[in-house]
Design a protein around this motif. Structure first.
Motif, mmCIF file in Angstrom:
data_model
loop_
_atom_site.group_PDB
_atom_site.id
_atom_site.type_symbol
_atom_site.label_atom_id
_atom_site.label_comp_id
_atom_site.label_asym_id
_atom_site.label_seq_id
_atom_site.Cartn_x
_atom_site.Cartn_y
_atom_site.Cartn_z
ATOM 1 N N ASP A 148 0.669 2.600 9.932
ATOM 2 C CA ASP A 148 -0.696 3.129 9.933
ATOM 3 C C ASP A 148 -1.733 2.144 9.410
ATOM 4 N N ASN A 153 0.866 -1.182 0.000
ATOM 5 C CA ASN A 153 0.000 0.000 0.000
ATOM 6 C C ASN A 153 0.900 1.229 0.000
ATOM 7 N N PRO A 154 1.209 1.757 -1.185
ATOM 8 C CA PRO A 154 2.172 2.867 -1.266
ATOM 9 C C PRO A 154 1.709 4.137 -0.557
ATOM 10 N N ASP A 155 0.412 4.251 -0.322
ATOM 11 C CA ASP A 155 -0.103 5.476 0.305
ATOM 12 C C ASP A 155 -0.164 5.394 1.828
ATOM 13 N N VAL A 156 -0.021 4.182 2.368
ATOM 14 C CA VAL A 156 -0.144 4.011 3.818
ATOM 15 C C VAL A 156 1.065 3.233 4.329
ATOM 16 N N ASP A 162 6.430 -2.986 3.092
ATOM 17 C CA ASP A 162 7.432 -1.986 3.477
ATOM 18 C C ASP A 162 8.018 -2.261 4.860
#
Length: 211
Positions: free
Chosen positions: A60, A53-56, A72
């Protein structure tokens, strides 16, 4: 909260690595953690165990809704340590397998009689690394298996000897019951045969085979 979340994922990661990298053969030639991460990313089971999830960031992500490991997270030193521990465990197991094989081969190359005790054989082979490095439990298992083969072979050869010298039994065992005198005479006749000598440490089994 963040520490709890990381520990939760790190508890899962060893099992996932064991699935993706079950042995050293499954590693790429360059087994650096960065290259391994790329290898994991291309694995057919990647989506079942990891989420990107590149945005989170992983800190989180709501782990109550997403049980998969955030990809990540693998960039953290803690995740790399899990990988290093997994790789080291596989290296130790490979070394152990090599030592087991060496000890088994050493036994086959060494004159050992059926019924010989491991402590005596071990003393004679004490200069070999596999004998000094393998845990006692491993030595016991391998030696017991080898002794079982030796005993089975010796008993088969003893029965073969009895068949070859069957006339002895007809000569001495004339009554309905085999007496101790009969067994003594037969033993004298056979005592110089290698197949008889091979059972010297298993004399009780040898006597039972005579009856």
């Amino acid at each position: 909260y963040i520490c709890r979340k990381m520990q939760m994922y790190l508890r899962i990661l060893p099992k996932v690595l064991a699935t993706f990298l079950p042995d050293l053969e499954s590693f790429l030639p360059n087994n650096s953690w960065i290259m391994i991460q790329e290898q994991l990313h291309t694995h057919p089971l990647f989506d079942a165990h990891f989420v990107i999830n590149p945005d989170v960031p992983w800190q989180d992500i709501d782990d109550s809704l997403e049980p998969r490991i955030p990809f990540d997270l693998l960039s953290t030193p803690e995740a790399e340590k899990v990988f290093v521990d997994h790789r080291d465990s596989l290296l130790r197991e490979e070394h152990l397998r090599a030592l087991r094989h060496q000890f088994a081969e050493l036994l086959r190359e060494t004159p050992i009689v059926p019924g010989a005790l491991l402590k005596d054989v071990r003393l004679a082979l004490s200069e070999h690394d596999c004998v000094n490095t393998l845990p006692d439990s491993e030595l016991d298992i391998i030696y017991e298996d080898y002794q079982r083969l030796l005993k089975e072979r010796a008993k088969e050869q003893l029965l073969e000897l009895f068949q070859v010298r069957s006339s002895l039994f007809l000569q001495y065992c004339t009554g309905a019951i085999v007496t101790q005198d009969d067994l003594g005479e037969i033993s004298k006749e056979l005592m110089d045969d290698e197949r008889w000598i091979a059972m010297d440490l298993l004399s009780q089994d040898r006597d039972l085979a005579l009856i």
